[in-house]
Design a protein around this motif. Structure first.
Motif, PDB file in Angstrom:
ATOM      1  N   ALA A   1      -6.335   0.559   2.154  1.00  0.00           N
ATOM      2  CA  ALA A   1      -6.425   0.495   1.079  1.00  0.00           C
ATOM      3  C   ALA A   1      -7.431   0.984  -0.253  1.00  0.00           C
ATOM      4  O   ALA A   1      -7.226   1.490  -1.439  1.00  0.00           O
ATOM      5  CB  ALA A   1      -6.152  -1.213   0.697  1.00  0.00           C
TER       6      ALA A   1
ATOM      7  N   LEU B   1      -2.425  -1.788  -5.257  1.00  0.00           N
ATOM      8  CA  LEU B   1      -3.708  -1.468  -4.575  1.00  0.00           C
ATOM      9  C   LEU B   1      -4.590  -2.655  -4.776  1.00  0.00           C
ATOM     10  O   LEU B   1      -5.369  -3.349  -3.893  1.00  0.00           O
ATOM     11  CB  LEU B   1      -4.263  -0.171  -4.517  1.00  0.00           C
ATOM     12  CG  LEU B   1      -3.443   0.711  -3.908  1.00  0.00           C
ATOM     13  CD1 LEU B   1      -4.362   2.419  -4.350  1.00  0.00           C
ATOM     14  CD2 LEU B   1      -3.524   0.964  -2.854  1.00  0.00           C
TER      15      LEU B   1
ATOM     16  N   GLN C   1       0.888  -1.608  -0.415  1.00  0.00           N
ATOM     17  CA  GLN C   1      -0.200   0.503   0.335  1.00  0.00           C
ATOM     18  C   GLN C   1       1.596   1.371  -0.249  1.00  0.00           C
ATOM     19  O   GLN C   1       0.706   2.143  -0.745  1.00  0.00           O
ATOM     20  CB  GLN C   1      -1.252   0.417   1.149  1.00  0.00           C
ATOM     21  CG  GLN C   1      -1.809   0.852   1.200  1.00  0.00           C
ATOM     22  CD  GLN C   1      -2.624   1.197   2.780  1.00  0.00           C
ATOM     23  OE1 GLN C   1      -2.659   0.131   3.160  1.00  0.00           O
ATOM     24  NE2 GLN C   1      -3.160   2.798   2.931  1.00  0.00           N
TER      25      GLN C   1
END
Length: 199
Positions: A179, A166, A147
């Motif tokens: 996220a 992501l 992330q």
């Protein structure tokens, strides 16, 4: 002509005395370093617990001058350096060097996370953050580091790569709510950029 007479016994005694003196000095130096390191660790940990950051950094640094392989102390040292207010470039550099040293020794999640965070949010060097995150992820997959990698890519306007990272984070750890939020933000930014380029 008179010949010089050498007193071999005296010469051997002097040589042995010099060797013993040298060994004693060397031994005392080592003992002094270890003693100072022990005191540095004790005082540093006490200052760390009291949140006395300059003292903690000073004393833990004294300990690390002798014991550079103590990861836990190095993490505390870096945290102390980052906690000194106002933050100075020298403190930032010490923290970065500590985290880099840890990562050379082992794949430490906390060190990687903190180092990428420094590059990303404090130093304004998302390219360095990306490099650090990618090196860590080559050896160990971790959703939070991935992330952070995506955040580095977003700052560099590499939206497609960020979305890929992501999506992988969400796939690996569906409970990581941040996220999803970051994915929504980058998708919005990407669409905003494509709208502007069409005009």
């Amino acid at each position: 002509m008179a010949r010089l007479k050498v007193n071999w016994t005296l010469l051997i005694v002097l040589l042995l005395s010099l060797v013993v003196l040298g060994l004693t000095v060397f031994g005392l130096r080592g003992w002094n370093r270890n003693y100072r390191a022990k005191i540095g660790k004790e005082k540093g940990l006490a200052a760390f617990e009291q949140k006395q950051w300059p003292e903690a950094a000073q004393f833990l640094g004294q300990y690390l001058g002798v014991r550079q392989d103590d990861t836990d102390i190095m993490l505390k040292y870096a945290q102390a350096q980052m906690s000194i207010k106002p933050t100075k470039q020298a403190n930032l550099n010490q923290a970065v060097n500590a985290y880099r040293s840890i990562l050379r020794q082992e794949d430490n999640f906390e060190a990687a996370k903190n180092l990428v965070g420094i590059y990303l949010w404090i130093a304004g060097l998302p390219g360095e953050g990306q490099l650090t995150a990618e090196r860590f992820l080559e050896k160990q997959n971790h959703p939070e580091i991935r992330q952070l990698l995506a955040a580095c890519l977003i700052q560099q306007k590499q939206y497609d790569k960020a979305i890929q990272e992501l999506n992988r984070v969400v796939q690996d750890d569906p409970t990581l709510v941040s996220a999803y939020d970051l994915l929504a933000q980058v998708t919005e930014k990407k669409e905003g950029n494509s709208d502007q380029s069409e005009r």
